[in-house]
Structures are given as C-alpha cells and as structure tokens.
Design an enzyme around this catalytic site. Structure first.
Site, PDB file in Angstrom:
ATOM      1  N   PHE A 125      -4.056  -8.124   4.014  1.00  0.00           N
ATOM      2  CA  PHE A 125      -3.278  -7.040   4.852  1.00  0.00           C
ATOM      3  C   PHE A 125      -4.101  -6.001   4.676  1.00  0.00           C
ATOM      4  CE2 PHE A 125       0.074  -4.249   6.081  1.00  0.00           C
ATOM      5  CZ  PHE A 125       0.441  -4.741   7.107  1.00  0.00           C
ATOM      6  N   ASP A 194       1.176 -10.218  -3.377  1.00  0.00           N
ATOM      7  CA  ASP A 194       2.122  -9.474  -2.638  1.00  0.00           C
ATOM      8  C   ASP A 194       2.939 -10.386  -1.752  1.00  0.00           C
ATOM      9  OD1 ASP A 194       2.983  -8.124   0.019  1.00  0.00           O
ATOM     10  OD2 ASP A 194       1.265  -6.898  -0.182  1.00  0.00           O
ATOM     11  N   TYR A 219      11.812  -4.228   4.109  1.00  0.00           N
ATOM     12  CA  TYR A 219      12.282  -4.019   5.845  1.00  0.00           C
ATOM     13  C   TYR A 219      11.982  -5.390   6.342  1.00  0.00           C
ATOM     14  CZ  TYR A 219       7.452  -2.409   6.037  1.00  0.00           C
ATOM     15  OH  TYR A 219       6.133  -1.975   5.841  1.00  0.00           O
ATOM     16  N   LYS A 220      11.340  -6.284   5.857  1.00  0.00           N
ATOM     17  CA  LYS A 220      11.108  -7.525   6.686  1.00  0.00           C
ATOM     18  C   LYS A 220      11.873  -8.508   6.444  1.00  0.00           C
ATOM     19  CE  LYS A 220       6.047  -6.598   6.425  1.00  0.00           C
ATOM     20  NZ  LYS A 220       5.007  -6.502   5.773  1.00  0.00           N
ATOM     21  N   ARG A 368       2.785 -13.121  17.845  1.00  0.00           N
ATOM     22  CA  ARG A 368       3.280 -13.467  16.700  1.00  0.00           C
ATOM     23  C   ARG A 368       4.707 -13.651  16.883  1.00  0.00           C
ATOM     24  NH1 ARG A 368       2.602  -9.904  11.160  1.00  0.00           N
ATOM     25  NH2 ARG A 368       3.836  -8.803  12.463  1.00  0.00           N
TER      26      ARG A 368
HETATM   27  C1  LIG Z   1       4.167  -5.358   5.525  1.00  0.00           C
HETATM   28  C2  LIG Z   1       3.245  -5.362   4.618  1.00  0.00           C
HETATM   29  C3  LIG Z   1       2.794  -4.019   3.824  1.00  0.00           C
HETATM   30  C4  LIG Z   1       3.568  -2.990   4.127  1.00  0.00           C
HETATM   31  O1  LIG Z   1       3.296  -1.884   3.297  1.00  0.00           O
HETATM   32  P1  LIG Z   1       4.134  -0.590   3.378  1.00  0.00           P
HETATM   33  O2  LIG Z   1       3.472   0.221   2.075  1.00  0.00           O
HETATM   34  O3  LIG Z   1       5.570  -1.090   3.062  1.00  0.00           O
HETATM   35  O4  LIG Z   1       3.973   0.125   4.864  1.00  0.00           O
HETATM   36  C5  LIG Z   1       1.970  -4.306   2.777  1.00  0.00           C
HETATM   37  N1  LIG Z   1       1.443  -5.649   2.803  1.00  0.00           N
HETATM   38  C6  LIG Z   1       1.485  -6.597   3.275  1.00  0.00           C
HETATM   39  C7  LIG Z   1       0.834  -7.963   2.978  1.00  0.00           C
HETATM   40  C8  LIG Z   1       2.588  -6.561   4.367  1.00  0.00           C
HETATM   41  O5  LIG Z   1       2.705  -7.546   5.200  1.00  0.00           O
END
Ligand SMILES: *Cc1c(COP(=O)(O)O)cnc(C)c1O
Length: 407
Positions: A125, A194, A219-220, A368
């Site tokens: 990501f 992660d 938040y997911k 998605r």
């Molecule tokens: C959604 C997501 C993030 C989000 O990071 P924030 O700092 O909360 O914006 C980070 N890494 C991955 C793999 C994600 O899917």
C-alpha cells in the site's frame, strides 16, 4: 434460480455470524465498501452519545478519571487484541496506521542496528512504502522492495526488518504470515505486519505466530468510523528494548508526574504519544462490541463462501461482458474483498453507485467490492452481479465522466 438457492444456503449456513440488525444501513443500498469505511454499528452512535451527553457534558474534565478516558486507548486495544490473537495489554488504539507504522519501524530498526536493509513488497500500500522510505532515509538503511514471489529468496542476514501488508488491497491475496514470519526469524530479521485489510475480517494469531510488531486500521473492517484511531501491537519481549521515536507525555510511565525527563511506560502504552481523541476512540470502542460472540474463522468462512459464489457467477456472466476477474481465486489465501477489471471500470462503478450498489474503484481499471459478513450476505453478491449485468447490457454507464478523487 440456481444462484438464488446457492446464496440462500450460504446465508443460512452462516446465520451465527449475521449481525446486520446491529448496523445502521440505509434502505435501498447494498453496501460493499466495508473494506474502506466500515458501516456504522448502532453501538457506535450510542457510545458517542454516551461520551458526549453523560461524560463530557456532565463530568467535564473529571471524566478522564470517572469514565476512565485516560485508559481508553488500552481498553480499546484489548478489544482489538482479542480479534487478532494477541494477549490483553499488548495492543493500544491510537493515531493512524501510517503514524503507527512510523513508530514501530523505528523501534524495530533500533533492535537491529547492525543490519542494512528493510525488505518489503513493491506492491505494498502506498502509504506503507512512503513511511518505510522515510524511516530508512532517517536511519540510513536500504529499502529493498520486491515482488511477493521474491520475498523468501531476498531474506538474508543483511535484512533488519521484513514489513508487509497481510491482505493485498487490490487482489485480496493473503500472504502466508506463518511462513514469512518464520523465514524472517530464521535469518535473524524482525517482522512488521500491516493488518489494515485483515483485522476484523480474517482470523489472526499474532502471538501464536511470534509476530514482532503489527499495525492496522480502525475504520475498515473494525467499523470504528471515518478516520477512527488505528492500532499497534508490540510483542511484550520487545517493549523494554524498542523505544519508539516520538517521546510524548502519554507514552510516559507517569504522565501526570510532569517530570522533566522522559521515562517510557513499561508496557505497550509507551507507543502512545499525545492526548487520546476520546470521541473517536469511544466510537471505535463501542463499535467493537458487535464482534462479541463472533468466531473469526466462521466470519471469514462466510466471506470466502460469498467470494467463491461471486467468482463463479462472474465467470458465468461477467467475463463474456468484458470483465476480467482480478481478485485472488484460491480461498485458502484470500482476504475479504473481491475485484474485477474492466477498461470502463470508473464509469461502471459510478453507475453501480447510482443504483445503490456501493463499491469502489482503484486505478487503473479495478472495481473493488468488500464483503463484510457481519452485515453483508450472499444475497448482496447476487444484487451486485445482477446490477453489473444490467449496466453492461443496457450500456447504462457514462464513459465521459471525469474521475473524481476517491478514497
Ligand atoms: C487503509 C490502509 C492504510 C491507511 O493508513 P492511514 O494512516 O490510516 O490513512 C495503511 N496501510 C494499508 C495497507 C491500508 O490498507
């Protein structure tokens, strides 16, 4: 009708993990974006109401003690710990995933001062790659970003840290956390996982797999609300030797001693920095109660069954309509979302949303759809595929749309 019967059988089989009644979902909407922003549990709204009307509104500053706001990061962390296979007292909810990754990467590199490389996935990501680049520049390490199939071959004694995202945000492919963690440890490297697309969606066992550090998103699939605090897990063996780089008063052993010198807390509380966002944490803490009584293996099992149904139906009805199946097909190593590719992907997602079927689009051409089995059922899979069939057959999408910035 065959698809209807299949869907009904899945929903019946997994009735034990259906918590749809605990969520506020608008009528006429099929919500398939819980991997990006989880839907709102009624418990989240109730928690915010409680925290405002009864705590902030009545107890005012006394609520830091009377409502134990001070330990809300730990209390929320304990709820998350039970979902990721971690012991109580090893997780705190705080900051964002990006910031938590920054903290644990520094901590992990301090533990492997003599090693020169950080190994990661070139398709990780984006924020993870940006943070890793930044930390490595600060600590003068080399970033080695390779494709997933190269990961084991690249692991050697020059690697300080292997950091990966468990479930790929595009393909939904799930990395083999056990094998990769063992292989990293075998060459003396540490692992930072992660869990942004895993926590609340798949069964995890960070303690059993001997994971060193993990971060993830609130938040997911944890449904904590837009911008909810993220979390950080630190294996207890690392706490005393892996001080994090942002020494703030909330990570101090005694924040209210107001002493001149920083003394890190002797537990995972050390990974806190500043004052916790009480309202946001209250929402996340309340939301997590919907997982009470849920067996995470069953929950993931339901989403895998939904995704298998989706892939089969897509194969039968969407491939001939110009789509390719983009998500990982093997259920043994898949997370909780599916994806298609189509050259007009953006316009098709907009047409779906206009019909009340909410998924999202990822460049360059990926559609998605998140399956959040607490509130999504196999019927939603049929609604999705039927809507796509209609949109293609009626050419009910507008390729002239400009692409908006979408989160
Ligand atoms: C959604 C997501 C993030 C989000 O990071 P924030 O700092 O909360 O914006 C980070 N890494 C991955 C793999 C994600 O899917």
């Amino acid at each position: 009708m065959h698809w209807e019967a299949r869907a009904r059988a899945i929903d019946d089989e997994y009735a034990d993990v259906d918590r749809r009644a605990a969520f506020a979902l608008p009528a006429g909407v099929t919500y398939l974006d819980g991997n990006s922003l989880g839907a709102m549990p009624d418990a989240a709204r109730a928690a915010i109401e409680h925290a405002t009307s009864l705590e902030w509104g009545v107890d005012l500053i006394r609520a830091w003690n009377s409502a134990d706001w001070l330990h809300l990061p730990q209390r929320t962390g304990d709820r998350i710990a039970s979902l990721i296979g971690a012991a109580p007292g090893t997780v705190v909810a705080c900051d964002s995933t990006s910031i938590n990754l920054y903290k644990v990467m520094h901590a992990a590199l301090r533990l492997r001062a003599e090693r020169t490389k950080v190994l990661t996935d070139v398709d990780n990501f984006p924020t993870d790659l940006y943070i890793v680049d930044g930390v490595c520049a600060e600590r003068r390490r080399e970033v080695r970003a390779v494709t997933r199939d190269r990961m084991l071959a690249e692991l050697d004694s020059s690697v300080a840290v292997l950091t990966l995202t468990h479930v790929d945000y595009r393909t939904s492919e799930m990395a083999d956390m056990r094998a990769l963690t063992e292989a990293a440890h075998a060459v003396g490297a540490l692992v930072v996982w992660d869990l942004a697309h895993s926590a609340g969606a798949v069964a995890l066992d960070v303690e059993g797999l001997d994971v060193d550090f993990a971060v993830g998103c609130g938040y997911k699939f944890l449904n904590g609300g837009p911008g909810a605090p993220a979390f950080v897990y630190v294996a207890p063996r690392h706490i005393s030797e892996a001080p994090q780089p942002m020494e703030g008063w909330m990570g101090h052993a005694e924040p209210f001693a107001f002493s001149r010198d920083y003394v890190p807390a002797p537990d995972v509380g050390q990974f806190l920095v500043g004052t916790p966002p009480v309202l946001a944490l209250s929402a996340l803490h309340g939301s997590l109660s919907v997982f009470d009584g849920i067996d995470m293996r069953r929950l993931h099992g339901k989403s895998l069954a939904m995704a298998d149904l989706f892939h089969e139906y897509a194969e039968a009805a969407l491939v001939t309509r110009g789509f390719t199946i983009y998500s990982h097909r093997d259920a043994a190593s898949r997370g909780s979302h599916v994806a298609l590719a189509h050259p007009d992907g953006y316009a098709i997602v907009q047409a779906l949303i206009a019909r009340g079927v909410i998924g999202d689009f990822r460049r360059p051409n990926v559609l998605r759809f998140g399956f959040a089995p607490l509130y999504n059922g196999a019927r939603d899979v049929l609604t999705l595929v039927e809507a796509l069939i209609h949109i293609i057959d009626a050419r009910a999408f507008d390729t002239g749309l400009g692409e908006a910035a979408v989160v």
